[in-house]
Design a protein around this motif. Structure first.
Motif, mmCIF file in Angstrom:
data_model
loop_
_atom_site.group_PDB
_atom_site.id
_atom_site.type_symbol
_atom_site.label_atom_id
_atom_site.label_comp_id
_atom_site.label_asym_id
_atom_site.label_seq_id
_atom_site.Cartn_x
_atom_site.Cartn_y
_atom_site.Cartn_z
ATOM 1 N N LEU A 1 -6.307 12.387 41.500
ATOM 2 C CA LEU A 1 -7.339 12.821 42.615
ATOM 3 C C LEU A 1 -6.165 13.777 43.611
ATOM 4 O O LEU A 1 -6.633 14.881 44.105
ATOM 5 C CB LEU A 1 -7.759 11.918 43.430
ATOM 6 C CG LEU A 1 -9.216 11.309 42.564
ATOM 7 C CD1 LEU A 1 -9.733 9.964 43.332
ATOM 8 C CD2 LEU A 1 -10.268 12.401 42.495
ATOM 9 N N GLY A 2 -5.263 13.155 43.990
ATOM 10 C CA GLY A 2 -4.211 13.717 44.771
ATOM 11 C C GLY A 2 -3.888 15.189 44.163
ATOM 12 O O GLY A 2 -3.637 16.138 44.874
ATOM 13 N N SER B 1 -1.138 2.336 54.799
ATOM 14 C CA SER B 1 -1.750 3.240 55.684
ATOM 15 C C SER B 1 -1.781 3.547 56.997
ATOM 16 O O SER B 1 -1.581 4.718 57.623
ATOM 17 C CB SER B 1 -3.127 3.237 55.142
ATOM 18 O OG SER B 1 -3.647 3.450 53.600
ATOM 19 N N GLN C 1 -12.012 -0.178 43.740
ATOM 20 C CA GLN C 1 -11.518 1.021 44.035
ATOM 21 C C GLN C 1 -10.541 1.555 42.769
ATOM 22 O O GLN C 1 -10.476 1.021 41.706
ATOM 23 C CB GLN C 1 -10.479 0.750 45.193
ATOM 24 C CG GLN C 1 -9.372 -0.085 44.863
ATOM 25 C CD GLN C 1 -8.345 -0.235 45.928
ATOM 26 O OE1 GLN C 1 -7.504 0.477 46.149
ATOM 27 N NE2 GLN C 1 -8.676 -1.571 46.232
ATOM 28 N N PHE D 1 -9.537 6.298 54.806
ATOM 29 C CA PHE D 1 -9.151 5.612 53.338
ATOM 30 C C PHE D 1 -8.506 4.200 53.309
ATOM 31 O O PHE D 1 -8.907 3.552 52.359
ATOM 32 C CB PHE D 1 -8.027 6.639 53.067
ATOM 33 C CG PHE D 1 -8.374 7.680 52.398
ATOM 34 C CD1 PHE D 1 -8.539 8.323 51.125
ATOM 35 C CD2 PHE D 1 -9.106 8.916 53.062
ATOM 36 C CE1 PHE D 1 -8.933 9.489 50.624
ATOM 37 C CE2 PHE D 1 -9.558 10.263 52.555
ATOM 38 C CZ PHE D 1 -9.328 10.340 51.359
ATOM 39 N N GLY E 1 -5.721 15.220 49.364
ATOM 40 C CA GLY E 1 -4.911 14.601 48.223
ATOM 41 C C GLY E 1 -3.900 13.925 48.575
ATOM 42 O O GLY E 1 -3.281 12.726 47.776
ATOM 43 N N TRP F 1 -10.244 1.499 51.100
ATOM 44 C CA TRP F 1 -9.707 0.870 49.664
ATOM 45 C C TRP F 1 -9.898 -0.633 49.885
ATOM 46 O O TRP F 1 -10.185 -1.354 48.919
ATOM 47 C CB TRP F 1 -8.130 0.906 49.851
ATOM 48 C CG TRP F 1 -7.675 2.535 49.732
ATOM 49 C CD1 TRP F 1 -6.413 3.095 50.229
ATOM 50 C CD2 TRP F 1 -8.356 3.259 48.877
ATOM 51 N NE1 TRP F 1 -6.402 4.340 49.919
ATOM 52 C CE2 TRP F 1 -7.421 4.710 48.860
ATOM 53 C CE3 TRP F 1 -9.329 3.573 48.055
ATOM 54 C CZ2 TRP F 1 -7.717 5.642 48.235
ATOM 55 C CZ3 TRP F 1 -9.588 4.631 47.441
ATOM 56 C CH2 TRP F 1 -8.948 5.908 47.386
ATOM 57 N N CYS G 1 -4.956 10.241 48.917
ATOM 58 C CA CYS G 1 -5.089 9.586 47.789
ATOM 59 C C CYS G 1 -3.601 9.144 47.051
ATOM 60 O O CYS G 1 -3.617 8.273 46.348
ATOM 61 C CB CYS G 1 -5.829 10.430 46.772
ATOM 62 S SG CYS G 1 -7.492 10.891 47.244
ATOM 63 N N LEU G 2 -2.616 9.935 47.614
ATOM 64 C CA LEU G 2 -1.378 9.620 46.539
ATOM 65 C C LEU G 2 -0.092 9.081 47.266
ATOM 66 O O LEU G 2 0.516 8.300 46.969
ATOM 67 C CB LEU G 2 -0.883 10.795 46.093
ATOM 68 C CG LEU G 2 0.442 11.149 45.262
ATOM 69 C CD1 LEU G 2 0.133 12.184 44.138
ATOM 70 C CD2 LEU G 2 1.495 11.494 45.845
ATOM 71 N N ARG H 1 -5.375 7.049 38.906
ATOM 72 C CA ARG H 1 -6.436 7.651 39.088
ATOM 73 C C ARG H 1 -6.398 8.277 40.575
ATOM 74 O O ARG H 1 -6.937 9.106 40.659
ATOM 75 C CB ARG H 1 -7.805 7.085 38.892
ATOM 76 C CG ARG H 1 -8.005 6.854 37.216
ATOM 77 C CD ARG H 1 -9.503 6.160 37.048
ATOM 78 N NE ARG H 1 -9.689 6.170 35.610
ATOM 79 C CZ ARG H 1 -10.736 5.662 34.835
ATOM 80 N NH1 ARG H 1 -11.763 5.301 35.849
ATOM 81 N NH2 ARG H 1 -10.856 6.020 33.443
ATOM 82 N N LYS H 2 -5.982 7.566 41.565
ATOM 83 C CA LYS H 2 -5.619 7.943 42.772
ATOM 84 C C LYS H 2 -4.616 9.088 42.763
ATOM 85 O O LYS H 2 -4.878 10.078 43.533
ATOM 86 C CB LYS H 2 -5.010 6.789 43.620
ATOM 87 C CG LYS H 2 -5.995 5.692 44.009
ATOM 88 C CD LYS H 2 -5.537 4.699 44.871
ATOM 89 C CE LYS H 2 -6.641 3.576 45.081
ATOM 90 N NZ LYS H 2 -5.956 2.560 46.110
#
Length: 497
Positions: A373-374, A159, A364, A353, A413, A357, A416-417, A369-370
């Protein structure tokens, strides 16, 4: 790469020194920062350079053609990562791939800085395509190498690395975009070349001290016999391709439309073949085969996401130029500046983010699932941008805050991805295909933009509600499906979380 090699790499990299992360993250952060500054700076003005009139310093292309070229260009940039990944895995390692790639990218931007014809534009594009294929997947692979497999800092590290990418992406449209749009396109392209030079300088001066052995091992080296065979095949393939092109262009078989169709086919075919080759390889273990199966739905989700996100530099760039009120709150807004919104929001929220995490730890959301959400947020970003046409029609200029909102939602998004996908790729990759699997991850972007080259022709101000609605709705439906299947996908990951 053998386990002993991985341990040697970890031992050679100083494990503290950059915001609590390995010191090598500093080198990779700023190398990628400057590479992305050069790339996004060029991209912020490229589509305008292609379709602006010659009297305004452009090439005077048709708008639809320029948008399709941008999508094809983006697709080829990420598709070339397969070449870069193979060369790194089999011949010279990821560190040399990053260096050679930076050289080619810089040369491509230097060519763009020279006023000329469309032919020069395409040659420069070819250099940048090849250079990015060498640099981008391999610099991300090195990030994965400097962390041990059980290191809980890995997702947070990616990240932070991703924030560096977007810091370059934020500044570039503001600086290169202003210079290119207000004064001269070629000055903007020249500044992009300087950016890549700075990135190379950072990499060369700090890699030995900060990266240690990271990037120096060849994961799956060719034997001398395999090397001779590979070079022979590559030479023959290049010769045959050159002959076919020389015959197809004069005969009318290879046109711009047929080339778009070919790239679209390759965008789907190449990743499919790679999944098959990795799955069937005798060097892939049973656990790794299961993880490959888990990776397939994530790859498909990534294609859907990038098909929306990458239209920020094509459809939404054109939307900013033609459909948006650019005199707002006493300020005249350059259409290139909107390209800074996506990275700006990532800079602001990537640390949030990354902290989230780490804070959640084992609580988390799972990787699938992440991803779901993306897709949900990507779809919503397109549904939002159709609302101005619904309320005000297709003729009125749109308040720029609608574009700001759309870019913000897709960034939620993306966080998240995308960094999660980078990290998951390093975890799920078979050992013998580590760099190539990272190239496969970037192929999801290539496939998305190859598809975009086919569909951008359907966009007009009159059809924008249907255009944004259908694509946005498809993303939301796929996100719901992925969420429902997330438990089964997680089971195939065999312990990867």
């Amino acid at each position: 790469m053998k386990g002993s090699d991985k341990q040697s790499i970890i031992a050679s990299v100083p494990q503290q020194g950059f915001f609590g992360h390995p010191k090598g993250l500093f080198t990779l952060f700023f190398t990628e920062f400057w590479e992305r500054f050069s790339y996004y700076g060029m991209r912020a003005i490229l589509v305008f350079y292609m379709y602006y009139e010659v009297s305004k310093g452009g090439l005077g292309m048709d708008e639809g053609t320029a948008l399709a070229i941008m999508s094809i260009y983006g697709s080829l940039v990420y598709m070339s990562g397969i070449i870069g990944g193979w060369l790194a895995d089999r011949i010279f390692g990821t560190s040399k791939a990053v260096f050679y790639g930076g050289i080619l990218i810089m040369l491509g931007h230097i060519l763009l800085a020279i006023p000329g014809s469309a032919a020069i534009l395409f040659v420069s594009m070819a250099l940048i395509v090849l250079g990015t294929g060498l640099l981008k997947p391999n610099v991300s692979s090195i990030v994965g190498e400097i962390y041990s497999e059980g290191d809980h800092r890995r997702d947070a590290g990616f990240s932070i690395f991703y924030m560096g990418i977007n810091l370059g992406g934020f500044l570039a449209p503001l600086i290169v975009g202003t210079l290119g749009m207000k004064y001269n396109f070629h000055l903007g392209f020249g500044l992009a070349a300087v950016g890549m030079l700075l990135g190379l300088t950072v990499f060369i001066l700090t890699k030995k001290r900060n990266l240690g052995l990271a990037g120096t091992f060849v994961a799956n080296p060719l034997t001398p016999e395999e090397k001779r065979s590979a070079f022979t095949r590559l030479g023959l393939g290049a010769l045959i391709a050159a002959i076919l092109v020389a015959v197809a262009i004069p005969s009318g078989l290879l046109t711009f439309r047929s080339f778009i169709a070919l790239v679209g086919l390759l965008g789907i075919l190449i990743p499919t073949l790679y999944f098959i080759v990795m799955y069937r390889s005798p060097k892939t273990t049973a656990v790794e085969r299961s993880r490959i199966l888990a990776y397939i739905p994530l790859f498909i989700a990534s294609v859907m996401f990038w098909a929306i996100q990458e239209q920020g530099s094509t459809i939404l760039a054109n939307y900013a130029d033609k459909r948006t009120q650019l005199d707002f709150a006493g300020l005249h807004i350059s259409p290139a500046w909107f390209q800074s919104l996506n990275p700006l929001f990532i800079i602001l929220f990537a640390p949030v983010f990354a902290w989230l995490w780490v804070k959640l730890g084992d609580r988390q959301p799972t990787i699938p699932r992440k991803f779901s959400l993306g897709l949900l947020f990507a779809g919503l970003s397109f549904l939002v941008i159709l609302l101005p046409a619904y309320f005000g029609g297709s003729d009125a200029l749109v308040n720029p805050l609608w574009l700001v909102l759309s870019y913000f939602i897709v960034v939620v998004g993306e966080l998240c991805l995308s960094p999660v996908g980078l990290s998951a790729t390093t975890k799920l990759a078979p050992a013998a295909f580590s760099a190539q699997t990272m190239s496969l991850w970037f192929l999801s972007n290539a496939a998305a933009q190859a598809i975009n080259a086919q569909i951008v022709k359907f966009y007009t101000p009159e059809t924008e509600m249907v255009y944004f609605g259908v694509i946005g709705g498809a993303s939301i439906l796929l996100g719901i499906l992925l969420f429902l299947l997330s438990g089964r996908i997680q089971g195939f990951m065999k312990g990867v979380k």
